[in-house]
Write a protein that holds these residues in place. Sequence first.
Motif, PDB file in Angstrom:
ATOM      1  N   ASP A  75       0.808  -1.221   0.000  1.00  0.00           N
ATOM      2  CA  ASP A  75       0.000   0.000   0.000  1.00  0.00           C
ATOM      3  C   ASP A  75       0.835   1.263   0.000  1.00  0.00           C
ATOM      4  N   LYS A  76       0.526   2.139  -0.948  1.00  0.00           N
ATOM      5  CA  LYS A  76       1.134   3.475  -0.955  1.00  0.00           C
ATOM      6  C   LYS A  76       0.033   4.444  -0.594  1.00  0.00           C
ATOM      7  N   ILE A  77       0.206   5.194   0.479  1.00  0.00           N
ATOM      8  CA  ILE A  77      -0.843   6.097   0.921  1.00  0.00           C
ATOM      9  C   ILE A  77      -0.353   7.540   0.868  1.00  0.00           C
ATOM     10  N   PRO A  78      -0.799   8.287  -0.142  1.00  0.00           N
ATOM     11  CA  PRO A  78      -0.369   9.677  -0.239  1.00  0.00           C
ATOM     12  C   PRO A  78      -1.089  10.537   0.798  1.00  0.00           C
ATOM     13  N   THR A  79      -0.339  11.428   1.440  1.00  0.00           N
ATOM     14  CA  THR A  79      -0.947  12.351   2.410  1.00  0.00           C
ATOM     15  C   THR A  79      -0.256  13.713   2.270  1.00  0.00           C
ATOM     16  N   ASP A  80      -0.856  14.727   2.884  1.00  0.00           N
ATOM     17  CA  ASP A  80      -0.207  16.046   2.882  1.00  0.00           C
ATOM     18  C   ASP A  80       0.996  16.053   3.817  1.00  0.00           C
ATOM     19  N   ALA A  81       0.868  15.306   4.916  1.00  0.00           N
ATOM     20  CA  ALA A  81       1.944  15.305   5.907  1.00  0.00           C
ATOM     21  C   ALA A  81       1.953  13.998   6.686  1.00  0.00           C
ATOM     22  N   VAL A  82       3.109  13.712   7.301  1.00  0.00           N
ATOM     23  CA  VAL A  82       3.277  12.508   8.113  1.00  0.00           C
ATOM     24  C   VAL A  82       3.791  12.929   9.485  1.00  0.00           C
ATOM     25  N   ILE A  83       3.246  12.329  10.544  1.00  0.00           N
ATOM     26  CA  ILE A  83       3.848  12.515  11.871  1.00  0.00           C
ATOM     27  C   ILE A  83       4.411  11.164  12.298  1.00  0.00           C
ATOM     28  N   ALA A  84       5.731  11.100  12.457  1.00  0.00           N
ATOM     29  CA  ALA A  84       6.393   9.846  12.814  1.00  0.00           C
ATOM     30  C   ALA A  84       6.448   9.722  14.333  1.00  0.00           C
ATOM     31  N   CYS A  85       5.675   8.770  14.866  1.00  0.00           N
ATOM     32  CA  CYS A  85       5.674   8.511  16.312  1.00  0.00           C
ATOM     33  C   CYS A  85       6.008   7.044  16.507  1.00  0.00           C
ATOM     34  N   ASP A  86       7.051   6.601  15.791  1.00  0.00           N
ATOM     35  CA  ASP A  86       7.324   5.168  15.712  1.00  0.00           C
ATOM     36  C   ASP A  86       8.302   4.672  16.768  1.00  0.00           C
ATOM     37  N   GLY A  87       8.533   5.474  17.797  1.00  0.00           N
ATOM     38  CA  GLY A  87       9.259   4.958  18.951  1.00  0.00           C
ATOM     39  C   GLY A  87      10.766   4.925  18.761  1.00  0.00           C
ATOM     40  N   THR A  88      11.412   4.301  19.731  1.00  0.00           N
ATOM     41  CA  THR A  88      12.836   4.473  19.930  1.00  0.00           C
ATOM     42  C   THR A  88      13.743   3.951  18.815  1.00  0.00           C
ATOM     43  N   THR A  89      13.283   3.022  18.002  1.00  0.00           N
ATOM     44  CA  THR A  89      14.143   2.590  16.882  1.00  0.00           C
ATOM     45  C   THR A  89      14.123   3.625  15.754  1.00  0.00           C
ATOM     46  N   THR A  90      13.232   4.579  15.850  1.00  0.00           N
ATOM     47  CA  THR A  90      13.184   5.795  15.042  1.00  0.00           C
ATOM     48  C   THR A  90      13.452   5.569  13.543  1.00  0.00           C
ATOM     49  N   GLY A  91      12.798   4.520  13.010  1.00  0.00           N
ATOM     50  CA  GLY A  91      13.019   4.100  11.622  1.00  0.00           C
ATOM     51  C   GLY A  91      12.719   5.178  10.590  1.00  0.00           C
ATOM     52  N   LEU A  92      11.621   5.902  10.763  1.00  0.00           N
ATOM     53  CA  LEU A  92      11.242   6.872   9.741  1.00  0.00           C
ATOM     54  C   LEU A  92      12.174   8.090   9.753  1.00  0.00           C
ATOM     55  N   ALA A  93      12.582   8.530  10.927  1.00  0.00           N
ATOM     56  CA  ALA A  93      13.532   9.645  10.991  1.00  0.00           C
ATOM     57  C   ALA A  93      14.846   9.239  10.331  1.00  0.00           C
ATOM     58  N   ARG A  94      15.233   7.980  10.492  1.00  0.00           N
ATOM     59  CA  ARG A  94      16.454   7.497   9.830  1.00  0.00           C
ATOM     60  C   ARG A  94      16.277   7.524   8.322  1.00  0.00           C
ATOM     61  N   LYS A  95      15.096   7.067   7.876  1.00  0.00           N
ATOM     62  CA  LYS A  95      14.839   7.071   6.425  1.00  0.00           C
ATOM     63  C   LYS A  95      14.867   8.493   5.874  1.00  0.00           C
ATOM     64  N   ALA A  96      14.429   9.449   6.686  1.00  0.00           N
ATOM     65  CA  ALA A  96      14.384  10.832   6.222  1.00  0.00           C
ATOM     66  C   ALA A  96      15.730  11.545   6.429  1.00  0.00           C
ATOM     67  N   GLY A  97      16.723  10.812   6.947  1.00  0.00           N
ATOM     68  CA  GLY A  97      18.057  11.392   7.097  1.00  0.00           C
ATOM     69  C   GLY A  97      18.194  12.347   8.277  1.00  0.00           C
ATOM     70  N   LEU A  98      17.310  12.224   9.280  1.00  0.00           N
ATOM     71  CA  LEU A  98      17.386  13.125  10.433  1.00  0.00           C
ATOM     72  C   LEU A  98      18.282  12.582  11.541  1.00  0.00           C
ATOM     73  N   VAL A  99      18.669  11.330  11.408  1.00  0.00           N
ATOM     74  CA  VAL A  99      19.534  10.714  12.417  1.00  0.00           C
ATOM     75  C   VAL A  99      20.295   9.588  11.747  1.00  0.00           C
ATOM     76  N   LYS A 100      21.539   9.392  12.169  1.00  0.00           N
ATOM     77  CA  LYS A 100      22.267   8.204  11.720  1.00  0.00           C
ATOM     78  C   LYS A 100      22.037   7.138  12.782  1.00  0.00           C
ATOM     79  N   MET A 101      22.747   6.052  12.686  1.00  0.00           N
ATOM     80  CA  MET A 101      22.625   5.010  13.706  1.00  0.00           C
ATOM     81  C   MET A 101      22.935   5.612  15.071  1.00  0.00           C
ATOM     82  N   LEU A 102      22.107   5.272  16.082  1.00  0.00           N
ATOM     83  CA  LEU A 102      22.354   5.782  17.433  1.00  0.00           C
ATOM     84  C   LEU A 102      23.651   5.195  17.985  1.00  0.00           C
ATOM     85  N   GLU A 103      24.199   5.870  18.967  1.00  0.00           N
ATOM     86  CA  GLU A 103      25.397   5.372  19.643  1.00  0.00           C
ATOM     87  C   GLU A 103      24.968   4.538  20.846  1.00  0.00           C
TER      88      GLU A 103
END
Lengths: 426, 97
Positions: free
Chosen positions: A145-173
Amino acid sequence: MSGEGFEVAVVGAGPAGSAAAITLARQGVQVLLVERGSFPGSKNVFGGRIYTYALKRLLGDAWKDAPVERFIRKEGITFMSNDSAFTLEYEVKDPEQSFSAVRAKFDKWLAEQAEKAGAQVITDSLVDDLIVENGQVKGIIAGEDKIPTDAVIACDGTTTGLARKAGLVKMLEPQQISIGMKDVIEISPGTIEERFGVDQGEGAAHVFAGSCTDGLRGGGFLYTNKDSIALGLVVGGDDVSIQAKPSHSLLDRLRAHPKVQRLIKGGKNREYNAHMIPEAGPRMLTRPFTGGMLVAGDAAGHLLNNGYTFRGVDMAMIAGMAAATTILDAKKTKDYSAGNLQSYETRLRKDPALKDMYTFSKVPSYLRNRRLYGVYPEIVCSAAEAVYRVDGTGKKKIYKEMRAQTKGKVSTLTLVRDLLAGARTF
Amino acid sequence: MSQEGKLTLDKRLALVSFTKDPRPFITVETELCKECEKKPCLYICPAGVYTWQDQLNYNTEGCLETGACLVVCHKIGAKAIHWKYPAGGKGVSFRQG
Ligand SMILES: Cc1cc2nc3c(=O)[nH]c(=O)nc-3n(C[C@H](O)[C@H](O)[C@H](O)COP(=O)(O)OP(=O)(O)OC[C@H]3O[C@@H](n4cnc5c(N)ncnc54)[C@H](O)[C@@H]3O)c2cc1C
Ligand code: SF4
């Protein structure tokens, strides 16, 4: 999953995601709340206790329907050596300020409130990726499923997968994370009230420092639910790895302590669970937003664990609300670019509750001082032993006894330095 | 110590409910592990997914999905772990979190 007509996708039905979805849906925004677990809460683990103010801010009087286990009357901290314990206890004036909860019930209930407000909640669905066009997030991808939206709020918890995909964080230390695990032990309500000295419906929250972590950064915790005790332990990701001590063996150490044994005596084990904790604070991400997307809760490091209060759920709810409010603002001009979403960060910093995260931003590095987990709890216990012990061999004055106990274990200079640093940090 | 103290990891994991994901959601390039000095995965995992006997062995059946192994393997270990969550609705399901 129908891909039509959602303005905002919220990923993760934890406290951050549900709070965001409630806030948006109430204003008539078409919201999709996506959760990978078979029900909201089924993947989530905490101590734990929730501070009520955040829920009141989100729901007003309706917070009273929350699945509360017990309102916390007693706050305790125990410094432990292998065979002794020094405990401080405080009876709070207003137990309604916080309550113990079980996430499988609480998160489920909160997501139901989002549904009631008009959000569409979908479970059993793992968001794998983001739709990105010209550097702007334009929706989510879950399996086929591809779901187009105007915006996304990533609340996916500590593994922070979506922020990583968006380049906002590298692997945590490793030092930016802790691992937490707990046993849930069934004990009758009456026994709990008797053992912890609380009235019906009231409970206790307790933290443990010292021998349970075998000198590693971390500590134990105990919360009383209605008819169970949550007994767990948190330990630093770097420490446990490098000192080569299996994380769960530390929970055994806590459990085996005589003081803890007396508290859980006769109990029956219900469940064992575990979760990762982000400890770096909001600086974990380079920034909590990008074009078309905001990040809230654990996924953005919105958590404050200073050793005696552990605040993740309240911070997550407030951050989720702040993210939703930012989206509501952006909706007025239909401009979801990074430039326009930037106000999110200011909103986070100015929020009277979230501000604490920035005020106490030096706490994580202070808490990396190993003396806090090894020699200091040891000194507290041996000093108390010396003060209370009467065996006819003659006693020193208390001050002299304290001095004698620190001797050889830690220099006066180090002690003073640690105390001053503590005073500056907290 | 009385019986309240004794609770092995196996007994603990037997109390947890899982729905198996038939696809492997964690894979490890175990060849790389031979060069891994500290083997942090063995210690961080609260479910004992990773064990060492002549080589790295891993059994994801008891995986509690913390994701901590990935962090330590990539920063302290030899970057051998490929990790993602199980498919939606699969994997661990906590009732007492
Ligand atoms: C041992 C321990 C003790 C703690 N004690 C306390 C305490 O006493 N008090 C307190 O306030 N806090 C405590 N915390 C912290 C608290 O649990 C977290 O800060 C809080 O849960 C954060 O909420 P969240 O909504 O950001 O993330 P989460 O609660 O982790 O929710 C994230 C949600 O997203 C879902 N998800 C993740 N990825 C995807 C995806 N790709 N697609 C779809 N869904 C996805 C998950 O299944 C989950 O439901 C503790 C944490 C631990 C580990
Ligand atoms: S930490 Fe990574 S590289 Fe090292 S033994 Fe474990 S899986 Fe292998």
